[in-house]
Each structure stands twice: as C-alpha cells, then as structure tokens.
Design a protein around this motif. Structure first.
Motif, PDB file in Angstrom:
ATOM      1  N   ARG A  33       0.843  -1.099   0.084  1.00  0.00           N
ATOM      2  CA  ARG A  33       0.042  -0.016   0.149  1.00  0.00           C
ATOM      3  C   ARG A  33       1.006   1.428  -0.123  1.00  0.00           C
ATOM      4  O   ARG A  33       0.493   2.220  -0.707  1.00  0.00           O
ATOM      5  N   ALA A 111      -2.334  -2.056   6.182  1.00  0.00           N
ATOM      6  CA  ALA A 111      -3.655  -2.959   5.304  1.00  0.00           C
ATOM      7  C   ALA A 111      -3.300  -4.280   5.706  1.00  0.00           C
ATOM      8  O   ALA A 111      -1.926  -4.765   5.475  1.00  0.00           O
ATOM      9  N   SER A 134     -10.177   2.614  -3.051  1.00  0.00           N
ATOM     10  CA  SER A 134     -11.347   3.074  -2.417  1.00  0.00           C
ATOM     11  C   SER A 134     -11.475   3.453  -0.950  1.00  0.00           C
ATOM     12  O   SER A 134     -12.469   4.028  -0.481  1.00  0.00           O
ATOM     13  N   HIS A 135     -10.212   3.557  -0.158  1.00  0.00           N
ATOM     14  CA  HIS A 135     -10.241   3.858   0.918  1.00  0.00           C
ATOM     15  C   HIS A 135      -9.221   5.139   1.166  1.00  0.00           C
ATOM     16  O   HIS A 135      -8.299   5.151   0.635  1.00  0.00           O
ATOM     17  N   HIS A 137      -6.019   7.142   2.142  1.00  0.00           N
ATOM     18  CA  HIS A 137      -4.643   6.299   1.986  1.00  0.00           C
ATOM     19  C   HIS A 137      -4.297   6.366   3.696  1.00  0.00           C
ATOM     20  O   HIS A 137      -3.328   5.657   3.955  1.00  0.00           O
ATOM     21  N   GLU A 139      -6.090   5.685   6.487  1.00  0.00           N
ATOM     22  CA  GLU A 139      -6.890   5.042   7.280  1.00  0.00           C
ATOM     23  C   GLU A 139      -6.653   3.509   7.042  1.00  0.00           C
ATOM     24  O   GLU A 139      -6.390   3.236   5.863  1.00  0.00           O
ATOM     25  N   VAL A 141      -6.981  -0.525   6.389  1.00  0.00           N
ATOM     26  CA  VAL A 141      -7.751  -1.205   5.670  1.00  0.00           C
ATOM     27  C   VAL A 141      -7.729  -2.598   6.110  1.00  0.00           C
ATOM     28  O   VAL A 141      -6.607  -3.222   6.015  1.00  0.00           O
ATOM     29  N   PRO A 192     -10.678   7.957  -3.236  1.00  0.00           N
ATOM     30  CA  PRO A 192     -12.085   7.549  -3.039  1.00  0.00           C
ATOM     31  C   PRO A 192     -12.915   8.420  -3.588  1.00  0.00           C
ATOM     32  O   PRO A 192     -14.161   7.799  -4.351  1.00  0.00           O
TER      33      PRO A 192
END
Length: 241
Positions: A33, A111, A134-135, A137, A139, A141, A192
């Motif tokens: 990620r 992630a 989609s999230h 960066h 936060e 996952v 997102p």
C-alpha cells in the motif's frame, strides 16, 4: 492534508522515497500500500508536467508490478537513494512515524488480510489496487475476500462499459467531473472521491458515451486500473449510456 498544488509544485525533478516495510507476513499488505500511494502521487504530479523520481527502501516485489506500480528508480537506504536520485527526497511515504530530517511526510495506514484474501494473479492484483484506492490512504484497511471479489466485479463492469463507450463518437470530457476529480487528487490525494465521481459519471444519463470514455481513460492515467483493457475486443451488444 497534502496539497500537491501548494507543496509539490516546483522546477526540476521531484524526489520521493517510499519507506515500505518488508513483506515477511503474506497477510500484511501495508508495504504494498505504501508503494501504491507513492505510485499514485507520482502520477498526479507528472500529470502537471513535473518529472518524479522514486526510491524504495525495500527490494523489488512482483506483487507491486502486478498491481500496476511502476518500478523504483533506486533501492537501498535513505542515503543510498539520495545519492542515486541526485539529491535527497523531499517527500517521504511511510506507515510509521518518519524520523528523518527535511521534506514532507505522508502517513499511510496499515492494510491487512487473512487467509490469502488478496488472491493471486494480475486480475486479482488490479482488483486489490481498486479496493485499496477506495479507502483514504491514511486510514487502516482490512482486506477481505468478499471485498476483493466486489472490486473485481466492479472493475470488470467498468471495463465492459468503457469498451462499449469506445464504439461511440468521441466527445469532450465533462468539465465538472474533471475539475472535481482534479481537486480531489491535488488536495489530499482523495482517490475514493475520484472513484465515486466515476461511479456518478457511469450512471449519468445526460453525458454522452464518448465523453464517459474519454473521462475514464483520462483519470485512469492516475488510477492505473486498465479500464481500457477490453477496448477493441468482442463485447456484448448492450451499449452503456
């Protein structure tokens, strides 16, 4: 919040360093990620016409290549990367607290997955790319098999739609979508929001198919999901509008 326009505009190459943790645990996708966010940030800056050089503090990874992440220009320690790139990086991306001196630091959330939920192969890797983008960066996952399956289906549907739109006359990209997407990327690297805009564009009945195609193709220069992969191939006679 990272502002590309205010903080990364300049003359000469932009040097970046991705401090990706080693992938000893196959269920830990944090390193991938970090490399992914560095790749997207570089693509955004390069769209503005500035050259980007990237160093990785981790060795090359096949998973990164499969996920559409461009190879690093240098590998090694921070000092070795600075020497190889012709100067110290001014942007550092890390999942930990950056303890170096100088430059900007962008924190990337962890992630993780369980039981090989990320799957294998290029198709799964690009679905994983879509899922991670989609999230936000910063936060964390939690990657589940169900989420990867949903991302794979969404990507397949977009490719099918884009292939159908490509058969229609080309039209100018709708300015409102392009402006909003650009603002989202340049003020916070908000992928997102860009993906939501593409979803809205797909469903918009007042936007010509040719304009949808041009917009998806243009934004894929940053997202790198290969949405135009099926253009020119045999596809359903159903036309997406």
């Amino acid at each position: 919040m990272l502002s590309i326009v205010d903080d990364l505009a300049g003359i000469g190459p932009l040097r970046m360093c991705a401090h990706a943790p080693s992938a000893d645990d196959p269920d830990d996708l944090t390193g991938l990620r970090v490399l992914l966010v560095a790749d997207v940030l570089a693509r955004v800056v390069e769209l503005r016409g500035r050259t980007v050089l990237i160093g990785w503090t981790c060795p090359p990874a096949a998973s990164a290549d499969a996920a559409g992440i461009r190879p690093a220009d240098a590998h090694g320690t921070a000092d070795e990367i600075a020497e190889a790139l012709g100067g110290p990086p001014t942007v550092h991306l890390t999942s930990r607290t950056y303890e170096g001196a100088g430059g900007l630091s962008l924190h990337i959330g962890e992630a993780t997955t369980t039981g090989g939920a990320a799957g294998e192969g290029d198709r799964d890797a690009l679905a994983l790319r879509l899922l991670l983008l989609s999230h936000p960066h910063h936060e964390p996952v939690d990657v589940s098999a169900q989420a990867v399956d949903a991302a794979r289906e969404k990507l397949a549907n977009w490719r099918k739609a884009v292939a159908a739109w490509a058969d229609e006359p080309s039209k100018a990209m709708p300015a409102v979508f392009v402006e909003r997407a650009g603002a989202a990327l340049e003020n916070g690297l908000d992928t997102p929001a860009v993906l939501r805009l593409l979803g809205d564009l797909e469903a918009a009945v007042d936007v010509p198919s040719g304009a949808k195609f041009e917009t998806f193709a243009h934004l894929d220069r940053v997202l790198a999901l290969e949405v135009v992969r099926d253009v020119g191939r045999s596809h359903s006679t159903e036309v997406y509008r």
